[in-house]
Design an enzyme around this catalytic site. Structure first.
Site, short mmCIF file in Angstrom:
data_model
loop_
_atom_site.label_atom_id
_atom_site.label_comp_id
_atom_site.label_asym_id
_atom_site.label_seq_id
_atom_site.Cartn_x
_atom_site.Cartn_y
_atom_site.Cartn_z
N THR A 59 0.82 -1.20 0.00
CA THR A 59 0.00 0.00 0.00
C THR A 59 0.87 1.26 0.00
O THR A 59 0.73 2.13 -0.86
CB THR A 59 -0.91 0.01 1.25
OG1 THR A 59 -1.63 -1.23 1.27
CG2 THR A 59 -1.89 1.16 1.22
N ARG A 78 6.81 -8.86 -5.50
CA ARG A 78 5.87 -8.95 -6.62
C ARG A 78 5.42 -7.55 -7.04
O ARG A 78 5.57 -6.60 -6.26
CB ARG A 78 4.66 -9.81 -6.26
CG ARG A 78 3.80 -9.28 -5.10
CD ARG A 78 2.75 -10.28 -4.67
NE ARG A 78 3.33 -11.39 -3.93
CZ ARG A 78 3.58 -11.37 -2.60
NH1 ARG A 78 3.30 -10.30 -1.88
NH2 ARG A 78 4.11 -12.40 -1.99
N LYS A 96 6.95 1.77 12.15
CA LYS A 96 6.88 2.18 13.57
C LYS A 96 7.44 1.12 14.51
O LYS A 96 8.11 1.41 15.48
CB LYS A 96 5.45 2.52 13.94
CG LYS A 96 4.46 1.37 13.70
CD LYS A 96 3.12 1.84 13.22
CE LYS A 96 3.23 2.14 11.75
NZ LYS A 96 1.96 2.30 11.04
N ILE A 137 0.32 13.20 8.88
CA ILE A 137 0.45 14.36 9.77
C ILE A 137 1.94 14.57 10.08
O ILE A 137 2.58 13.65 10.57
CB ILE A 137 -0.30 14.16 11.11
CG1 ILE A 137 -1.76 13.74 10.85
CG2 ILE A 137 -0.23 15.40 11.97
CD1 ILE A 137 -2.49 13.32 12.13
N GLY A 161 -11.23 -3.12 5.24
CA GLY A 161 -9.77 -3.05 5.08
C GLY A 161 -9.10 -2.14 6.11
O GLY A 161 -7.91 -1.89 6.03
N GLU A 184 -6.72 -5.49 10.26
CA GLU A 184 -6.12 -6.72 9.76
C GLU A 184 -6.96 -7.92 10.17
O GLU A 184 -7.80 -7.83 11.07
CB GLU A 184 -4.71 -6.88 10.36
CG GLU A 184 -3.79 -5.71 10.17
CD GLU A 184 -3.32 -5.57 8.72
OE1 GLU A 184 -3.24 -6.59 8.03
OE2 GLU A 184 -3.10 -4.43 8.29
N ASP A 229 0.03 -1.16 18.27
CA ASP A 229 0.38 -0.21 17.22
C ASP A 229 0.50 1.21 17.81
O ASP A 229 1.45 1.94 17.54
CB ASP A 229 -0.70 -0.25 16.13
CG ASP A 229 -0.50 0.80 15.07
OD1 ASP A 229 0.40 0.62 14.22
OD2 ASP A 229 -1.24 1.81 15.08
N LYS A 242 3.86 3.88 18.32
CA LYS A 242 3.89 5.30 17.91
C LYS A 242 4.15 6.21 19.12
O LYS A 242 4.90 7.17 19.04
CB LYS A 242 2.58 5.67 17.23
CG LYS A 242 2.39 4.94 15.89
CD LYS A 242 0.94 5.01 15.44
CE LYS A 242 0.72 4.28 14.12
NZ LYS A 242 -0.72 4.13 13.82
#
Lengths: 468, 468
Positions: A47, A80, A137, A168, A219, A222, A233, A237
């Site tokens: 992504t 890929r 991160k 940001i 989406g 996960e 997560d 951060k």
């Protein structure tokens, strides 16, 4: 006269440098600049990788005009292809390590994620004398201290604006924009998935599990949502933000983390009726006793701007001693918002901010030898107010017993909601908002209350922050 | 081998530079860095000057650790002392030009304000080869083009983070943090006085004149409030933001400016009932036809974060093509918030960002020769939606006549509020929200409506922006 030739230090010696000398330097430097674009290697075409490829290609004119030189995608390393970007006229390799070793690559852009291959790749890039830009991160939070030391020893820079809060520019704001401040605290909505779930639960009264499934379908989350909903997560951060804010090494192992899976729709409703919202916040605070580093669901006054940040959006509120409160808001994830931060780092490198200048902006904002080994407070020593929700038998004197236990622990009460039992029911919800108390005292009080015969089941407790 | 010795260009020639060479360079540079602090001269000891003095003094440890060197107040130039800061152990002169000529001063901090003495001072500082840091929005907006050219010719930098939105690092965000984006538009609440007045009018139903007097008493507004309430201060700031966002020279004379003095409390109430707030916005937008630069009262959806920025606080919403919408919020004025931005600029200079490096970050973010002379659209060519408030005689068919005129001009209607006349009255307020239309067509329609016999007096029109 030798040191005078280093332009990075010319400010400090300018008074002894002649105008002619400066002019000659300038001409020579301009020539070099014009001849040599910055050549980058993008590793990973997921992504963020494809987003970065597309932004660099689409906005090439703006980016060159801002950077003062061209930024050229010299090579792409990806296992890929990704149909989201057209790499047909690029030099693509299936071996990312080839990029790290490519002598024509000046900067390695690590967009693989994870802490195994990505770590090896970054180490190899540094060893080859290349600058690194990363959106990773976990890598920075867990291995930043050792990677920064390696980078400094080699005279290269690791840039990681994209690692926190997507597009940001919060790393830049903390490291450079607020550099005159002693940062007192910061609080951030730094996980879009979690904020989306809480927003949907609040707006539509839906249950956690139900919204989580939708987030996975959209989406946003996960297949294994642990990293997002359990706060890992956000913890990655927060530890990065806190180190930059306070000037201390990264201490990921010291952070307190609590997820949002235990929050029920009724908690959001009760919070609302008390004038609060529940947000999953990362909070870092500097106090005399030490630094607080914690990620947990938090009640905050509904009137605060950050309480009105909804859906997948992120925001970070920073309180500096000079500037007061400042807030930074935007998309915390997604292909192009994250690419925006990756490209900003590349432009910084190209502008010569960090290039071979001995990291004039230190990785954590403070000079490496000026970092302080500040103690991180255990959560039991942290002082906040609390929201408590419990189920009580509907009989006289229960509230009195509960408040007695709190009072014995030195905890006073700010507000109470006591509802009538439902038709024919014998149980009532009892909601209390306490004043500020030390967490371990509150936990003792909760133990005591849970032992009361008239209190059924466990007590839900959520921390409250005024952010004032 | 001569160019290899310039560290600012080493990135581009690194592949031919040996590790040993780099190590030697590093050691030499470190020595120079350690020997030479950055010596500054503060000119002006008003609110911002004293705030800067105090922040530099109080946070000296953090600032040195971040800058990698000490920032020393070498001299202060001020016509009089300010009891808000203790300059008794400083070298104070009553002649600010002495500071600009002082060979021991590396950076002149211009905090005098205005465009007469301040301009001369900045010119003298540049001529003496000194960097300049300023908080002066009027000076940059009106004379920035010529001052930047002079600075570039001398190889020094003018930094002006404090000129826009006080302590919010919005210049840095635009120039560096969002450098990968094509900025589509930005909209800002960039005058705290105006926002305070509108907030008070809305929350308490008070009249403009009444709140203005209070703002003057509180020190938020000057004795002559024209600059604030007529939008000139906001126009100065907007023109700076727009030039950085779009990469064009400063064009202060092209900006459309409308103040808030004509707003009545009832407009705020009607806006609210339509789901909007009225804010005094600076708006800059890039379109195929040209750039819009306009400051005026604006209806914006109440649910937008920026609609909830109240009191004296500032916020800027920036829409980039990659990052999407981002918002920056904080104190737009005051001693220490503004000082926060001044010190950030000083730390940038000290870190060697701009020092004698040929302005690696160009003054307006884009390289000077890459600035485009984009046309600024006249307000008559701008397309927005409109809020119209008029007083009508209470008789049948009036609304029909009004909508007919709008329809004939190709303007459709989004919403109508028509109130009953007051007891015994014969006049009714009529409020319309139109869809988007070109301003000159709307003005023609307004002319036509005002000529209707049943419409009394002038029509209030306020532009509407969805900011979506």
């Amino acid at each position: 006269m030798f040191p005078l030739l280093f332009s990075g230090s010319a400010l400090r010696v300018r008074s002894s440098e002649s105008d002619t000398q400066r002019f000659v330097n300038r001409v020579l430097q301009k020539e070099v600049d014009t001849l040599k674009p910055v050549r980058i290697g993008i590793c990973g075409l997921g992504t963020v990788g494809s987003g970065t490829f597309n932004v660099l290609t689409r906005n090439a004119r703006e980016i060159s005009a801002r950077a003062g030189t061209d930024i050229i995608i010299e090579q792409v390393g990806a296992r890929r292809d990704n149909p989201a970007c057209d790499t047909s006229s690029s030099n693509v390799t299936r071996d990312v390590f080839e990029v790290a070793r490519n002598p024509d690559v000046d900067v390695v852009v690590e967009l693989i994620g994870g802490t195994t291959v990505a770590k090896e790749l970054v180490e190899e890039a540094i060893a080859s004398g290349k600058h690194v830009v990363t959106a990773n991160k976990a890598l920075i939070a867990e291995f930043g201290n050792e990677l920064f030391a390696k980078a400094e020893a080699k005279g290269v820079t690791i840039s990681f604006e994209a690692a926190v809060a997507g597009g940001i520019p919060i790393i830049k704001a903390l490291r450079e924009g607020l550099s005159g401040n002693r940062v007192e605290w910061l609080a951030g909505i730094i996980n879009g998935t979690g904020n989306f779930i809480l927003t949907e639960m609040k707006d539509k009264g839906r249950a956690f599990e139900d919204v989580l499934k939708e987030a996975q379908k959209l989406g946003y989350a996960e297949a294994d949502p642990t990293f997002d909903v359990e706060g890992i997560d956000a913890a990655h951060k927060l530890v990065i933000l806190a180190s930059i804010a306070f000037g201390m090494p990264l201490q990921f192992d010291k952070i307190f983390t609590e997820g949002i899976s235990a929050i029920e729709p009724q908690d959001l409703t009760y919070a609302e009726s008390l004038g609060y919202r529940i947000k999953h916040l990362g909070i870092a605070r500097q106090s005399d006793k030490g630094v607080e580093l914690r990620v947990h669901p938090t009640l905050i006054p509904a009137k605060r701007l950050i309480a009105n940040v909804n859906g997948v959006m992120n925001a970070v509120l920073v309180k500096g001693d000079a500037v007061g409160p400042t807030l930074y808001y935007g998309a915390g994830a997604g292909a192009e918002p994250t690419a925006s931060a990756v490209v900003a780092d590349l432009v910084d490198v190209a502008r010569g901010f960090s290039a071979a200048q001995e990291n004039k902006v230190a990785h954590l904002g403070f000079a490496a030898d000026a970092l302080q080994d500040l103690p991180v407070l255990p959560i039991s020593e942290v002082t906040t107010a609390y929201y408590l929700r419990m189920t009580a038998e509907d009989r006289p004197g229960v509230l009195n017993k509960v408040t007695q236990i709190l009072s014995d622990s030195g905890i006073s009460i700010e507000a109470v909601i006591q509802k009538e039992p439902e038709e024919g029911g014998t149980e009532v919800p009892l909601i209390l908002l306490t004043n500020r108390a030390v967490e371990k005292q509150l936990m003792e009080a909760i133990d005591g209350i849970e032992r009361l015969e008239a209190i059924l089941g466990e007590i839900t407790h959520i921390r409250v922050e005024s952010l004032g």
